[in-house]
Design a protein around this motif. Structure first.
Motif, PDB file in Angstrom:
ATOM      1  N   ARG A 280       0.823  -1.218   0.000  1.00 14.58           N
ATOM      2  CA  ARG A 280       0.000   0.000   0.000  1.00 14.58           C
ATOM      3  C   ARG A 280       0.851   1.259   0.000  1.00 14.58           C
ATOM      4  O   ARG A 280       0.318   2.361   0.032  1.00 14.58           O
ATOM      5  CB  ARG A 280      -0.933  -0.004   1.211  1.00 14.58           C
ATOM      6  CG  ARG A 280      -2.004  -1.082   1.149  1.00 14.58           C
ATOM      7  CD  ARG A 280      -3.208  -0.705   2.015  1.00 14.58           C
ATOM      8  NE  ARG A 280      -2.870  -0.603   3.430  1.00 14.58           N
ATOM      9  CZ  ARG A 280      -2.975  -1.608   4.308  1.00 14.58           C
ATOM     10  NH1 ARG A 280      -3.392  -2.808   3.886  1.00 14.58           N
ATOM     11  NH2 ARG A 280      -2.665  -1.450   5.579  1.00 14.58           N
ATOM     12  N   GLY A 281       2.173   1.092  -0.031  1.00 14.56           N
ATOM     13  CA  GLY A 281       3.055   2.242  -0.111  1.00 14.56           C
ATOM     14  C   GLY A 281       3.539   2.773   1.215  1.00 14.56           C
ATOM     15  O   GLY A 281       4.164   3.839   1.270  1.00 14.56           O
ATOM     16  N   VAL A 282       3.265   2.058   2.305  1.00 17.42           N
ATOM     17  CA  VAL A 282       3.745   2.499   3.613  1.00 17.42           C
ATOM     18  C   VAL A 282       5.254   2.336   3.660  1.00 17.42           C
ATOM     19  O   VAL A 282       5.767   1.267   3.299  1.00 17.42           O
ATOM     20  CB  VAL A 282       3.079   1.677   4.743  1.00 17.42           C
ATOM     21  CG1 VAL A 282       3.635   2.099   6.108  1.00 17.42           C
ATOM     22  CG2 VAL A 282       1.566   1.853   4.707  1.00 17.42           C
ATOM     23  N   PRO A 283       6.000   3.362   4.080  1.00 20.26           N
ATOM     24  CA  PRO A 283       7.455   3.240   4.166  1.00 20.26           C
ATOM     25  C   PRO A 283       7.873   2.062   5.047  1.00 20.26           C
ATOM     26  O   PRO A 283       7.202   1.742   6.027  1.00 20.26           O
ATOM     27  CB  PRO A 283       7.895   4.582   4.766  1.00 20.26           C
ATOM     28  CG  PRO A 283       6.803   5.536   4.396  1.00 20.26           C
ATOM     29  CD  PRO A 283       5.544   4.722   4.441  1.00 20.26           C
ATOM     30  N   ARG A 284       8.988   1.453   4.694  1.00 19.62           N
ATOM     31  CA  ARG A 284       9.417   0.234   5.379  1.00 19.62           C
ATOM     32  C   ARG A 284       9.566   0.430   6.877  1.00 19.62           C
ATOM     33  O   ARG A 284       9.070  -0.382   7.670  1.00 19.62           O
ATOM     34  CB  ARG A 284      10.753  -0.234   4.784  1.00 19.62           C
ATOM     35  CG  ARG A 284      11.285  -1.531   5.379  1.00 19.62           C
ATOM     36  CD  ARG A 284      12.603  -1.926   4.734  1.00 19.62           C
ATOM     37  NE  ARG A 284      13.619  -0.921   4.991  1.00 19.62           N
ATOM     38  CZ  ARG A 284      14.396  -0.903   6.086  1.00 19.62           C
ATOM     39  NH1 ARG A 284      14.232  -1.832   7.013  1.00 19.62           N
ATOM     40  NH2 ARG A 284      15.303   0.034   6.257  1.00 19.62           N
ATOM     41  N   ARG A 285      10.219   1.494   7.316  1.00 11.45           N
ATOM     42  CA  ARG A 285      10.433   1.689   8.747  1.00 11.45           C
ATOM     43  C   ARG A 285       9.105   1.898   9.479  1.00 11.45           C
ATOM     44  O   ARG A 285       8.903   1.376  10.583  1.00 11.45           O
ATOM     45  CB  ARG A 285      11.354   2.880   8.981  1.00 11.45           C
ATOM     46  CG  ARG A 285      12.767   2.648   8.466  1.00 11.45           C
ATOM     47  CD  ARG A 285      13.730   3.661   9.010  1.00 11.45           C
ATOM     48  NE  ARG A 285      15.088   3.424   8.548  1.00 11.45           N
ATOM     49  CZ  ARG A 285      16.170   3.908   9.144  1.00 11.45           C
ATOM     50  NH1 ARG A 285      16.041   4.638  10.236  1.00 11.45           N
ATOM     51  NH2 ARG A 285      17.366   3.656   8.662  1.00 11.45           N
TER      52      ARG A 285
END
Length: 222
Positions: A198-203
């Motif tokens: 969904r495009g959430v940043p990895r961290r």
């Protein structure tokens, strides 16, 4: 090029323009020998009984040349580079057959060696995966055995570069084993992968799933 004390090899030329034999008038020649600056066909040059071995297989060429009582280098002029380049050699047919048999035996020996090495690596991999799964169950006794086996198989896959193939992983270091288990839980027991899709940043995604991971690990430690 022949070294000191080594006779220069016979040279056969693949001509780029139409040439005919100076003795038998046969032609046009596909290969010729220059004798006193006159072109001779291979039969007139007493090389007609030889067979052509194209360049490309260094081992076969070396063996065929060593086994042949008479041999010659085949060259063709490269206009762009303004030089003659090797195209192969002419050798006795029997010598070529012996060389091919020797190379085939070598290839079969190499194939047998590769098969033995593959079997040895497979045995080593099974032992390592079993040891890794046992260490996972020691550190996380609540982990289902089939899950421990799956984690060990995934983390220890040869050539994968995963934590199980690192030096620490192969030594069954607790930190490396724990990292493999944590990674499995992150991907299989949380929404981590869906968050990344969904495009959430990895961290940020890791932070969101951290409580679930710790809950699963805590349950497996008991």
């Amino acid at each position: 090029m022949a070294g000191p004390g080594v006779p220069a090899p016979l040279v056969v030329i693949e001509p780029r323009r139409r040439r005919h034999c100076a003795e038998c008038r046969g032609g046009p020649l596909t290969r010729m020998v220059l004798e006193f600056n006159e072109p001779l066909c291979l039969d007139c040059a007493d090389l007609g009984h030889l067979v052509h071995l194209p360049r490309g297989d260094a081992a076969l060429t070396r063996r065929a040349r060593e086994a042949s009582g008479l041999w010659a280098v085949v060259v063709r002029h490269n206009r762009r580079r303004t030089r003659y380049e090797r195209q192969g050699i002419l050798v006795e047919e029997a010598a070529l057959a012996r060389a091919e048999a020797a190379c085939l035996a070598d290839a079969e020996a190499r194939a047998r060696l590769r098969a033995r090495d593959a079997a040895r690596r497979a045995t080593e991999d099974v032992r390592f995966r079993d040891a890794l799964a046992a260490e996972i169950l020691r550190l996380f006794p609540g982990c289902p055995p089939e899950r421990a086996a799956g984690i060990a198989a995934h983390a220890g896959e040869r050539g994968s570069g995963r934590v199980g193939r690192t030096a620490a992983g192969r030594a069954l270091d607790e930190g490396a084993v724990g990292a493999a288990v944590r990674a499995s839980v992150r991907h299989l027991d949380t929404e981590y992968d869906a968050l990344l899709m969904r495009g959430v940043p990895r961290r940020q995604a890791r932070t969101r799933v951290a409580p679930v991971i710790e809950s699963v690990l805590a349950a497996w430690r008991r």
